[in-house]
Design a protein around this motif. Sequence first.
Motif, PDB file in Angstrom:
ATOM      1  N   ALA A  32       0.831  -1.202   0.000  1.00 42.77           N
ATOM      2  CA  ALA A  32       0.000   0.000   0.000  1.00 42.77           C
ATOM      3  C   ALA A  32       0.868   1.255   0.000  1.00 42.77           C
ATOM      4  O   ALA A  32       0.601   2.216  -0.734  1.00 42.77           O
ATOM      5  CB  ALA A  32      -0.931   0.005   1.209  1.00 42.77           C
ATOM      6  N   ALA A  35       2.480   1.648  -3.397  1.00 43.68           N
ATOM      7  CA  ALA A  35       1.476   2.099  -4.370  1.00 43.68           C
ATOM      8  C   ALA A  35       1.201   3.582  -4.192  1.00 43.68           C
ATOM      9  O   ALA A  35       1.167   4.336  -5.170  1.00 43.68           O
ATOM     10  CB  ALA A  35       0.185   1.294  -4.207  1.00 43.68           C
ATOM     11  N   TYR A  36       1.019   4.026  -2.965  1.00 44.02           N
ATOM     12  CA  TYR A  36       0.737   5.437  -2.696  1.00 44.02           C
ATOM     13  C   TYR A  36       1.864   6.332  -3.207  1.00 44.02           C
ATOM     14  O   TYR A  36       1.627   7.405  -3.745  1.00 44.02           O
ATOM     15  CB  TYR A  36       0.511   5.654  -1.200  1.00 44.02           C
ATOM     16  CG  TYR A  36       0.135   7.076  -0.876  1.00 44.02           C
ATOM     17  CD1 TYR A  36      -1.148   7.549  -1.156  1.00 44.02           C
ATOM     18  CD2 TYR A  36       1.058   7.951  -0.330  1.00 44.02           C
ATOM     19  CE1 TYR A  36      -1.495   8.864  -0.883  1.00 44.02           C
ATOM     20  CE2 TYR A  36       0.717   9.265  -0.049  1.00 44.02           C
ATOM     21  CZ  TYR A  36      -0.559   9.717  -0.336  1.00 44.02           C
ATOM     22  OH  TYR A  36      -0.895  11.024  -0.075  1.00 44.02           O
ATOM     23  N   LEU A  40       4.959   1.241  -7.786  1.00 45.18           N
ATOM     24  CA  LEU A  40       4.565  -0.059  -8.338  1.00 45.18           C
ATOM     25  C   LEU A  40       4.207   0.110  -9.807  1.00 45.18           C
ATOM     26  O   LEU A  40       3.442   1.014 -10.169  1.00 45.18           O
ATOM     27  CB  LEU A  40       3.366  -0.644  -7.576  1.00 45.18           C
ATOM     28  CG  LEU A  40       3.597  -1.025  -6.123  1.00 45.18           C
ATOM     29  CD1 LEU A  40       2.301  -1.544  -5.512  1.00 45.18           C
ATOM     30  CD2 LEU A  40       4.701  -2.057  -5.987  1.00 45.18           C
ATOM     31  N   ILE A  43       0.550   1.106 -11.421  1.00 47.93           N
ATOM     32  CA  ILE A  43      -0.298   1.725 -10.407  1.00 47.93           C
ATOM     33  C   ILE A  43       0.137   3.181 -10.243  1.00 47.93           C
ATOM     34  O   ILE A  43       1.281   3.452  -9.898  1.00 47.93           O
ATOM     35  CB  ILE A  43      -0.184   1.002  -9.041  1.00 47.93           C
ATOM     36  CG1 ILE A  43      -0.448  -0.494  -9.163  1.00 47.93           C
ATOM     37  CG2 ILE A  43      -1.087   1.651  -8.001  1.00 47.93           C
ATOM     38  CD1 ILE A  43      -1.871  -0.873  -9.483  1.00 47.93           C
ATOM     39  N   LEU A  49      -4.129   7.642  -7.537  1.00 52.33           N
ATOM     40  CA  LEU A  49      -4.422   6.326  -6.960  1.00 52.33           C
ATOM     41  C   LEU A  49      -5.680   6.387  -6.110  1.00 52.33           C
ATOM     42  O   LEU A  49      -6.552   5.525  -6.214  1.00 52.33           O
ATOM     43  CB  LEU A  49      -3.247   5.824  -6.122  1.00 52.33           C
ATOM     44  CG  LEU A  49      -3.499   4.546  -5.323  1.00 52.33           C
ATOM     45  CD1 LEU A  49      -3.819   3.378  -6.250  1.00 52.33           C
ATOM     46  CD2 LEU A  49      -2.304   4.223  -4.440  1.00 52.33           C
ATOM     47  N   VAL A  58      -8.934   0.711  -9.701  1.00 53.69           N
ATOM     48  CA  VAL A  58      -7.831  -0.027  -9.078  1.00 53.69           C
ATOM     49  C   VAL A  58      -8.365  -0.635  -7.793  1.00 53.69           C
ATOM     50  O   VAL A  58      -9.085   0.023  -7.034  1.00 53.69           O
ATOM     51  CB  VAL A  58      -6.633   0.904  -8.768  1.00 53.69           C
ATOM     52  CG1 VAL A  58      -5.570   0.175  -7.977  1.00 53.69           C
ATOM     53  CG2 VAL A  58      -6.043   1.457 -10.051  1.00 53.69           C
ATOM     54  N   ASP A  62      -5.294  -5.546  -7.295  1.00 56.59           N
ATOM     55  CA  ASP A  62      -4.381  -5.022  -8.311  1.00 56.59           C
ATOM     56  C   ASP A  62      -3.056  -4.601  -7.682  1.00 56.59           C
ATOM     57  O   ASP A  62      -1.979  -4.844  -8.237  1.00 56.59           O
ATOM     58  CB  ASP A  62      -4.989  -3.819  -9.032  1.00 56.59           C
ATOM     59  CG  ASP A  62      -6.248  -4.154  -9.809  1.00 56.59           C
ATOM     60  OD1 ASP A  62      -6.370  -5.293 -10.302  1.00 56.59           O
ATOM     61  OD2 ASP A  62      -7.124  -3.265  -9.913  1.00 56.59           O
ATOM     62  N   ILE A  63      -3.141  -3.964  -6.539  1.00 52.63           N
ATOM     63  CA  ILE A  63      -1.939  -3.484  -5.856  1.00 52.63           C
ATOM     64  C   ILE A  63      -1.098  -4.647  -5.361  1.00 52.63           C
ATOM     65  O   ILE A  63       0.124  -4.660  -5.541  1.00 52.63           O
ATOM     66  CB  ILE A  63      -2.327  -2.532  -4.704  1.00 52.63           C
ATOM     67  CG1 ILE A  63      -2.936  -1.253  -5.296  1.00 52.63           C
ATOM     68  CG2 ILE A  63      -1.130  -2.210  -3.807  1.00 52.63           C
ATOM     69  CD1 ILE A  63      -3.614  -0.353  -4.297  1.00 52.63           C
ATOM     70  N   GLU A  80      -6.820  -1.625   0.596  1.00 49.89           N
ATOM     71  CA  GLU A  80      -7.789  -0.586   0.224  1.00 49.89           C
ATOM     72  C   GLU A  80      -8.158   0.286   1.421  1.00 49.89           C
ATOM     73  O   GLU A  80      -8.292   1.502   1.291  1.00 49.89           O
ATOM     74  CB  GLU A  80      -9.038  -1.220  -0.376  1.00 49.89           C
ATOM     75  CG  GLU A  80      -8.813  -1.760  -1.766  1.00 49.89           C
ATOM     76  CD  GLU A  80     -10.075  -2.360  -2.362  1.00 49.89           C
ATOM     77  OE1 GLU A  80     -11.183  -1.912  -2.007  1.00 49.89           O
ATOM     78  OE2 GLU A  80      -9.941  -3.275  -3.183  1.00 49.89           O
TER      79      GLU A  80
END
Length: 90
Positions: A32, A35-36, A40, A43, A49, A58, A62-63, A80
């Motif tokens: 996470a 991703a943020y 990634l 993403i 995001l 997304v 997916d992440i 999430e």
Amino acid sequence: MTVITRTAAAIAFSATLLASTSAFALTPFDAATQAYRGNLNGIAGYQTLQGDIRSGQVSGEDILEAAGLEVNASDANFVESILRDNNDRN
């Protein structure tokens, strides 16, 4: 004697390799975070995001997949929720 020494060295190397690999294994929280930050592949990071998660483009799955982690519903929901909570604070 040389065969035994080589075998022992191979076993020691394998154990070291496995230990170092597990030390750097990502967790769902790490996924996470990555991703943020936009780290990634596939993403988008930051506000994009968060919008993609809100719109359903997304998912946590997916992440996790982009991070190379095993995908399961519990971890996907966790990822999430972290990203949604972060959005609510901003």
